[in-house]
Design a protein around this motif. Structure first.
Motif, PDB file in Angstrom:
ATOM      1  N   ARG A 161     -29.778  49.251  11.565  1.00 11.61           N
ATOM      2  CA  ARG A 161     -28.858  49.678  10.511  1.00 11.61           C
ATOM      3  C   ARG A 161     -27.871  48.559  10.234  1.00 11.61           C
ATOM      4  O   ARG A 161     -27.193  48.074  11.153  1.00 11.61           O
ATOM      5  CB  ARG A 161     -28.101  50.947  10.913  1.00 11.61           C
ATOM      6  N   HIS A 163     -24.497  47.562   8.310  1.00 12.28           N
ATOM      7  CA  HIS A 163     -23.303  48.054   7.636  1.00 12.28           C
ATOM      8  C   HIS A 163     -22.756  46.902   6.795  1.00 12.28           C
ATOM      9  O   HIS A 163     -22.486  45.812   7.323  1.00 12.28           O
ATOM     10  CB  HIS A 163     -22.261  48.513   8.654  1.00 12.28           C
ATOM     11  N   THR A 169     -24.747  51.270   3.799  1.00 10.33           N
ATOM     12  CA  THR A 169     -25.499  51.101   5.040  1.00 10.33           C
ATOM     13  C   THR A 169     -26.980  51.096   4.686  1.00 10.33           C
ATOM     14  O   THR A 169     -27.457  52.015   4.012  1.00 10.33           O
ATOM     15  CB  THR A 169     -25.205  52.234   6.035  1.00 10.33           C
ATOM     16  N   THR A 171     -30.875  50.918   6.185  1.00  5.74           N
ATOM     17  CA  THR A 171     -31.621  51.175   7.419  1.00  5.74           C
ATOM     18  C   THR A 171     -33.051  50.671   7.293  1.00  5.74           C
ATOM     19  O   THR A 171     -33.706  50.867   6.267  1.00  5.74           O
ATOM     20  CB  THR A 171     -31.632  52.680   7.735  1.00  5.74           C
TER      21      THR A 171
END
Length: 240
Positions: A161, A163, A169, A171
């Motif tokens: 993930r 950020h 975010t 993934t």
């Protein structure tokens, strides 16, 4: 090594481009172009949907099905900073080419004298971008993310993930390799530090250091392992 997609529906023109790129690679072996050829835009987009990422695109404009302008718009949705060069016999698409941020607009028949200087120029930019971007395999395909926009990388349920500075975010798909190998490209950049077995942080985005964690933008808390705390503190003080 720069992966390059060439989309051209004319076999004769494709052969010319193949010959020129082969000569270019021979004369400039330090930055080899790895070409892949497509006769339609849908075939090229299908390749990208299957996970292939390209650094450079050489596109015709008038092609069966999706034309080169619409193709570039779709490419931009997947790879916003891709380098796009048009090779076409038509002169009335220059404005549309500008709209999709094409780097150059070359007229057919393409020649060494016009193509090689353009490649020299754009490859310098492409190589620089490639070195400063992280390529993530997400559920929507490959995504190219500038290192500078990554706040931290986190391992969660066998997925990576990221950020980002803009609050997003992203993934990854389920990792097929270890977390350490996945984050290796980030750790080549001095801004990133492996502070926990499941976290890498971009020190440039850290606003506070606590006894066992960093606090980054958007209030993101990144834990610091006890055995990594000393190095984390030194790095934070050195870059702040």
């Amino acid at each position: 090594m720069l992966h390059t997609a060439i989309c051209e529906d004319c076999d004769i023109q494709t052969d010319v481009i193949k010959m020129l790129l082969k000569k270019y690679n021979t004369e400039r072996p330090e930055t080899p172009i790895v070409p892949r050829y497509f006769s339609t835009g849908m075939d090229l987009l299908g390749s990208m949907n299957d996970g292939q990422m390209y650094d450079l695109f050489l596109l015709d404009i008038q092609m069966p099905g999706i034309n080169g302008i619409e193709l570039a718009k779709s490419i931009r949705e997947k790879h916003d900073d891709a380098v796009i060069i048009y090779i076409t016999k038509y002169t009335d698409y220059a404005f549309e080419a500008y709209g999709v941020r094409a780097a150059h607009y070359l007229q057919k028949p393409v020649k060494e004298s016009t193509l090689f200087p353009v490649l020299d120029k754009v490859l310098t930019t492409a190589v620089s971008k490639k070195k400063s971007h992280y390529i993530l395999s997400s559920g929507e395909g490959l995504v190219s993310i500038p290192f500078s926009s990554i706040i931290c990388a986190e391992l969660s349920n066998r997925r990576l993930r990221l950020h980002l500075e803009n609050g997003q975010t992203i993934t990854s798909k389920s990792l097929q390799t270890s977390f350490s190998k996945s984050i290796a490209p980030l750790l080549k950049d001095e801004r990133f530090l492996h502070v926990h077995q499941a976290f890498v942080v971009n020190i440039a985005h850290v606003v506070e250091q606590r006894s066992n964690s960093f606090v980054a933008k958007h209030g993101i808390v990144i834990p610091i392992s006890r055995n990594r705390y000393g190095d984390a503190k030194k790095k934070f003080l050195a870059l702040k």
